[in-house]
Design a protein around this motif. Structure first.
Motif, PDB file in Angstrom:
ATOM      1  N   THR A  42       8.105 -14.731  17.797  1.00 43.19           N
ATOM      2  CA  THR A  42       8.001 -15.287  19.137  1.00 43.19           C
ATOM      3  C   THR A  42       8.125 -14.180  20.181  1.00 43.19           C
ATOM      4  OG1 THR A  42      10.328 -15.886  18.844  1.00 43.19           O
ATOM      5  CG2 THR A  42       8.721 -17.672  18.765  1.00 43.19           C
ATOM      6  N   GLY A  43       7.649 -14.463  21.381  1.00 44.39           N
ATOM      7  CA  GLY A  43       7.726 -13.558  22.521  1.00 44.39           C
ATOM      8  C   GLY A  43       7.630 -14.408  23.767  1.00 44.39           C
ATOM      9  N   HIS A  44       6.971 -13.895  24.809  1.00 39.83           N
ATOM     10  CA  HIS A  44       6.896 -14.675  26.045  1.00 39.83           C
ATOM     11  C   HIS A  44       5.889 -15.828  25.976  1.00 39.83           C
ATOM     12  CE1 HIS A  44       3.109 -12.761  27.091  1.00 39.83           C
ATOM     13  NE2 HIS A  44       3.651 -11.573  27.293  1.00 39.83           N
ATOM     14  N   MET A  45       5.140 -15.937  24.886  1.00 34.91           N
ATOM     15  CA  MET A  45       4.240 -17.057  24.584  1.00 34.91           C
ATOM     16  C   MET A  45       3.009 -17.119  25.476  1.00 34.91           C
ATOM     17  SD  MET A  45       5.740 -18.407  21.949  1.00 34.91           S
ATOM     18  CE  MET A  45       4.994 -20.020  21.668  1.00 34.91           C
ATOM     19  N   GLY A  46       2.843 -16.147  26.364  1.00 38.93           N
ATOM     20  CA  GLY A  46       1.691 -16.177  27.253  1.00 38.93           C
ATOM     21  C   GLY A  46       0.360 -16.081  26.535  1.00 38.93           C
ATOM     22  N   VAL A  47       0.352 -15.407  25.380  1.00 38.87           N
ATOM     23  CA  VAL A  47      -0.895 -15.265  24.618  1.00 38.87           C
ATOM     24  C   VAL A  47      -0.951 -16.241  23.446  1.00 38.87           C
ATOM     25  CG1 VAL A  47      -1.118 -12.839  25.257  1.00 38.87           C
ATOM     26  CG2 VAL A  47       0.065 -13.438  23.140  1.00 38.87           C
ATOM     27  N   ALA A  48       0.064 -17.090  23.289  1.00 45.71           N
ATOM     28  CA  ALA A  48       0.126 -17.970  22.124  1.00 45.71           C
ATOM     29  C   ALA A  48      -1.113 -18.856  21.969  1.00 45.71           C
ATOM     30  CB  ALA A  48       1.396 -18.820  22.170  1.00 45.71           C
ATOM     31  N   PRO A  49      -1.606 -19.509  23.030  1.00 44.03           N
ATOM     32  CA  PRO A  49      -2.819 -20.322  22.851  1.00 44.03           C
ATOM     33  C   PRO A  49      -4.022 -19.507  22.389  1.00 44.03           C
ATOM     34  CG  PRO A  49      -1.698 -20.916  24.882  1.00 44.03           C
ATOM     35  CD  PRO A  49      -1.038 -19.667  24.390  1.00 44.03           C
ATOM     36  N   LEU A  50      -4.158 -18.283  22.892  1.00 41.16           N
ATOM     37  CA  LEU A  50      -5.279 -17.432  22.485  1.00 41.16           C
ATOM     38  C   LEU A  50      -5.125 -16.985  21.038  1.00 41.16           C
ATOM     39  CD1 LEU A  50      -5.571 -15.274  25.729  1.00 41.16           C
ATOM     40  CD2 LEU A  50      -7.024 -17.190  25.046  1.00 41.16           C
ATOM     41  N   VAL A  51      -3.892 -16.675  20.645  1.00 38.45           N
ATOM     42  CA  VAL A  51      -3.635 -16.303  19.250  1.00 38.45           C
ATOM     43  C   VAL A  51      -3.998 -17.461  18.329  1.00 38.45           C
ATOM     44  CG1 VAL A  51      -1.801 -15.800  17.582  1.00 38.45           C
ATOM     45  CG2 VAL A  51      -1.888 -14.563  19.760  1.00 38.45           C
ATOM     46  N   ALA A  52      -3.596 -18.666  18.700  1.00 35.93           N
ATOM     47  CA  ALA A  52      -3.923 -19.837  17.878  1.00 35.93           C
ATOM     48  C   ALA A  52      -5.427 -20.009  17.748  1.00 35.93           C
ATOM     49  CB  ALA A  52      -3.289 -21.090  18.484  1.00 35.93           C
ATOM     50  N   ASP A  53      -6.159 -19.782  18.836  1.00 38.50           N
ATOM     51  CA  ASP A  53      -7.625 -19.885  18.785  1.00 38.50           C
ATOM     52  C   ASP A  53      -8.208 -18.878  17.802  1.00 38.50           C
ATOM     53  OD1 ASP A  53      -7.554 -21.877  20.676  1.00 38.50           O
ATOM     54  OD2 ASP A  53      -8.117 -20.581  22.348  1.00 38.50           O
ATOM     55  N   VAL A  54      -7.702 -17.648  17.832  1.00 38.93           N
ATOM     56  CA  VAL A  54      -8.203 -16.604  16.930  1.00 38.93           C
ATOM     57  C   VAL A  54      -7.926 -16.980  15.478  1.00 38.93           C
ATOM     58  CG1 VAL A  54      -7.883 -14.214  16.179  1.00 38.93           C
ATOM     59  CG2 VAL A  54      -8.054 -14.738  18.616  1.00 38.93           C
ATOM     60  N   LEU A  55      -6.706 -17.401  15.182  1.00 38.90           N
ATOM     61  CA  LEU A  55      -6.354 -17.750  13.803  1.00 38.90           C
ATOM     62  C   LEU A  55      -7.219 -18.899  13.290  1.00 38.90           C
ATOM     63  CD1 LEU A  55      -2.449 -17.551  13.930  1.00 38.90           C
ATOM     64  CD2 LEU A  55      -4.070 -15.786  13.214  1.00 38.90           C
ATOM     65  N   LYS A  56      -7.454 -19.885  14.147  1.00 34.64           N
ATOM     66  CA  LYS A  56      -8.283 -21.021  13.728  1.00 34.64           C
ATOM     67  C   LYS A  56      -9.735 -20.594  13.527  1.00 34.64           C
ATOM     68  CE  LYS A  56      -9.093 -25.877  14.890  1.00 34.64           C
ATOM     69  NZ  LYS A  56      -8.783 -26.973  15.847  1.00 34.64           N
ATOM     70  N   ARG A  57     -10.243 -19.786  14.454  1.00 34.93           N
ATOM     71  CA  ARG A  57     -11.636 -19.338  14.365  1.00 34.93           C
ATOM     72  C   ARG A  57     -11.861 -18.461  13.128  1.00 34.93           C
ATOM     73  NH1 ARG A  57     -12.144 -18.423  19.338  1.00 34.93           N
ATOM     74  NH2 ARG A  57     -11.379 -16.289  19.393  1.00 34.93           N
ATOM     75  N   GLN A  58     -10.892 -17.623  12.828  1.00 37.22           N
ATOM     76  CA  GLN A  58     -11.018 -16.705  11.695  1.00 37.22           C
ATOM     77  C   GLN A  58     -10.483 -17.299  10.389  1.00 37.22           C
ATOM     78  OE1 GLN A  58     -12.671 -13.911  11.650  1.00 37.22           O
ATOM     79  NE2 GLN A  58     -13.142 -14.016  13.842  1.00 37.22           N
ATOM     80  N   GLN A  59      -9.973 -18.535  10.443  1.00 37.34           N
ATOM     81  CA  GLN A  59      -9.442 -19.233   9.262  1.00 37.34           C
ATOM     82  C   GLN A  59      -8.359 -18.408   8.576  1.00 37.34           C
ATOM     83  OE1 GLN A  59     -13.244 -20.107   7.180  1.00 37.34           O
ATOM     84  NE2 GLN A  59     -12.939 -22.234   7.821  1.00 37.34           N
ATOM     85  N   VAL A  60      -7.418 -17.942   9.389  1.00 35.27           N
ATOM     86  CA  VAL A  60      -6.295 -17.137   8.908  1.00 35.27           C
ATOM     87  C   VAL A  60      -5.023 -17.975   8.975  1.00 35.27           C
ATOM     88  CG1 VAL A  60      -4.786 -15.187   9.487  1.00 35.27           C
ATOM     89  CG2 VAL A  60      -7.277 -14.894   9.487  1.00 35.27           C
ATOM     90  N   ARG A  61      -4.315 -18.033   7.878  1.00 37.71           N
ATOM     91  CA  ARG A  61      -2.989 -18.646   7.860  1.00 37.71           C
ATOM     92  C   ARG A  61      -1.955 -17.526   7.975  1.00 37.71           C
ATOM     93  NH1 ARG A  61      -2.506 -21.757   2.531  1.00 37.71           N
ATOM     94  NH2 ARG A  61      -3.737 -19.967   1.853  1.00 37.71           N
ATOM     95  N   ALA A  62      -1.050 -17.673   8.924  1.00 33.56           N
ATOM     96  CA  ALA A  62      -0.055 -16.650   9.209  1.00 33.56           C
ATOM     97  C   ALA A  62       1.342 -17.212   8.963  1.00 33.56           C
ATOM     98  CB  ALA A  62      -0.197 -16.170  10.650  1.00 33.56           C
ATOM     99  N   THR A  63       2.347 -16.379   9.237  1.00 36.05           N
ATOM    100  CA  THR A  63       3.743 -16.807   9.159  1.00 36.05           C
ATOM    101  C   THR A  63       4.406 -16.478  10.488  1.00 36.05           C
ATOM    102  OG1 THR A  63       3.802 -16.397   6.778  1.00 36.05           O
ATOM    103  CG2 THR A  63       5.923 -16.561   7.915  1.00 36.05           C
ATOM    104  N   PHE A  64       5.031 -17.470  11.107  1.00 39.43           N
ATOM    105  CA  PHE A  64       5.678 -17.307  12.405  1.00 39.43           C
ATOM    106  C   PHE A  64       7.195 -17.264  12.220  1.00 39.43           C
ATOM    107  CE2 PHE A  64       1.629 -19.346  13.234  1.00 39.43           C
ATOM    108  CZ  PHE A  64       1.165 -18.749  14.391  1.00 39.43           C
ATOM    109  N   PHE A  65       7.857 -16.369  12.973  1.00 38.13           N
ATOM    110  CA  PHE A  65       9.315 -16.299  12.984  1.00 38.13           C
ATOM    111  C   PHE A  65       9.798 -16.694  14.371  1.00 38.13           C
ATOM    112  CE2 PHE A  65       8.215 -13.735   9.344  1.00 38.13           C
ATOM    113  CZ  PHE A  65       9.140 -14.159   8.405  1.00 38.13           C
ATOM    114  N   LEU A  66      10.653 -17.737  14.434  1.00 40.25           N
ATOM    115  CA  LEU A  66      10.972 -18.411  15.683  1.00 40.25           C
ATOM    116  C   LEU A  66      12.365 -18.070  16.199  1.00 40.25           C
ATOM    117  CD1 LEU A  66       8.647 -20.069  14.327  1.00 40.25           C
ATOM    118  CD2 LEU A  66       9.636 -22.087  15.384  1.00 40.25           C
ATOM    119  N   ALA A  67      12.429 -17.673  17.469  1.00 40.80           N
ATOM    120  CA  ALA A  67      13.668 -17.574  18.228  1.00 40.80           C
ATOM    121  C   ALA A  67      13.457 -18.308  19.550  1.00 40.80           C
ATOM    122  CB  ALA A  67      14.046 -16.116  18.480  1.00 40.80           C
TER     123      ALA A  67
END
Length: 276
Positions: A42-67
């Protein structure tokens, strides 16, 4: 392929039967010989929606660590504003681990068995705090409890210590309450925390494309306050595309040989968790 069978002059019905099987065979996923494991803290989440779009478009499953980190909208990365975002990521089949509630980075083991930690996230003024082994365990469980509240799904029994800083005693305390630590590979440090003047996005992209090797765990964030222009998604998508062109594939940590068996265990969250 059907044309090849036709050249063998198969009977028409036999040809049709063979061709009818091809879509099902083609849909079967092939085993990847060069896996990579993309992880995002996690971070300031400002790019989170764009990151989600990239992962979905590229069909990449990732691992998120949450604080629970401060966000650009004045809230927290685990507040109700972001609950739907986390639910969507869970539905997409990503993995999730703890990053401690307050983003507490280990500094020292103390004689009484407690830990001195640096509490800071984003632009917060750092504080020095002391936590017992039990309190540190509760700090790991707090994001897991919040994640389950938001998504209805359990978090995996894994964690990433902020800044990657640990000690044998800290790792033992975490494992005693069900968490196994996940670091990252040397080449997997993707550089989004570095000052832009020290390493441009173009330089970080080229360095990663040259250095990353099969089996590496990669690490970046959902927004670093000091990085301008932002690393993601400017580097993230070209990096994924470039690594795929080299024959790599991406998998969540549940498929990593060092974590697969551990992550099949349920996370124990019975202890009452304090967020203070």
């Amino acid at each position: 392929m059907c044309l090849a069978f036709e050249r063998l002059r198969l009977p028409l019905l036999a040809l049709a039967a063979v061709c009818a099987l091809l879509p099902a065979q083609a849909a079967k996923p092939l085993a990847c010989a060069k896996p990579l494991y993309l992880t995002l803290d996690t971070g300031h989440m400002g790019v989170a929606p764009l990151v989600a779009d990239v992962l979905k478009r590229q069909q990449v499953r990732a691992t998120f660590f949450l604080a629970s980190e401060p966000t650009q909208d004045g809230g927290s990365s685990l507040d109700e504003h972001w609950a739907a975002w986390w639910r969507a990521r869970a539905a997409e089949g990503h993995d999730f681990g703890s990053h401690t509630w307050h983003h507490d980075a280990w500094q020292a083991d103390l004689p009484d068995g407690s830990f001195r930690l640096r509490r800071a996230a984003g632009q917060q003024t750092p504080q020095t705090v002391t936590l017992s082994a039990q309190a540190y365990c509760e700090a790991l469980r707090a994001p897991a409890k919040r994640f389950e509240q938001m998504t209805g799904r359990p978090m995996a029994p894994i964690f990433r210590a902020p800044a990657g800083r640990t000690s044998p005693a800290l790792l033992a305390a975490a494992q005693a309450c069900g968490f196994k630590h996940v670091g990252w590979s040397d080449a997997g440090f993707l550089g989004d925390e570095l000052p832009t003047a020290r390493a441009s996005n173009a330089q970080l992209l080229q360095r990663s494309l040259k250095r990353i090797r099969s089996g590496d765990i990669l690490m970046a964030h959902l927004g670093i306050w000091s990085r301008q222009p932002a690393w993601a998604p400017e580097v993230l998508e070209p990096l994924i595309v470039g690594l795929k062109a080299q024959g790599f594939c991406f998998a969540p940590l549940r498929e990593h040989p060092d974590y697969a068996a551990w992550m099949q265990q349920p996370l124990r969250t019975a202890t009452t968790v304090s967020k203070e």
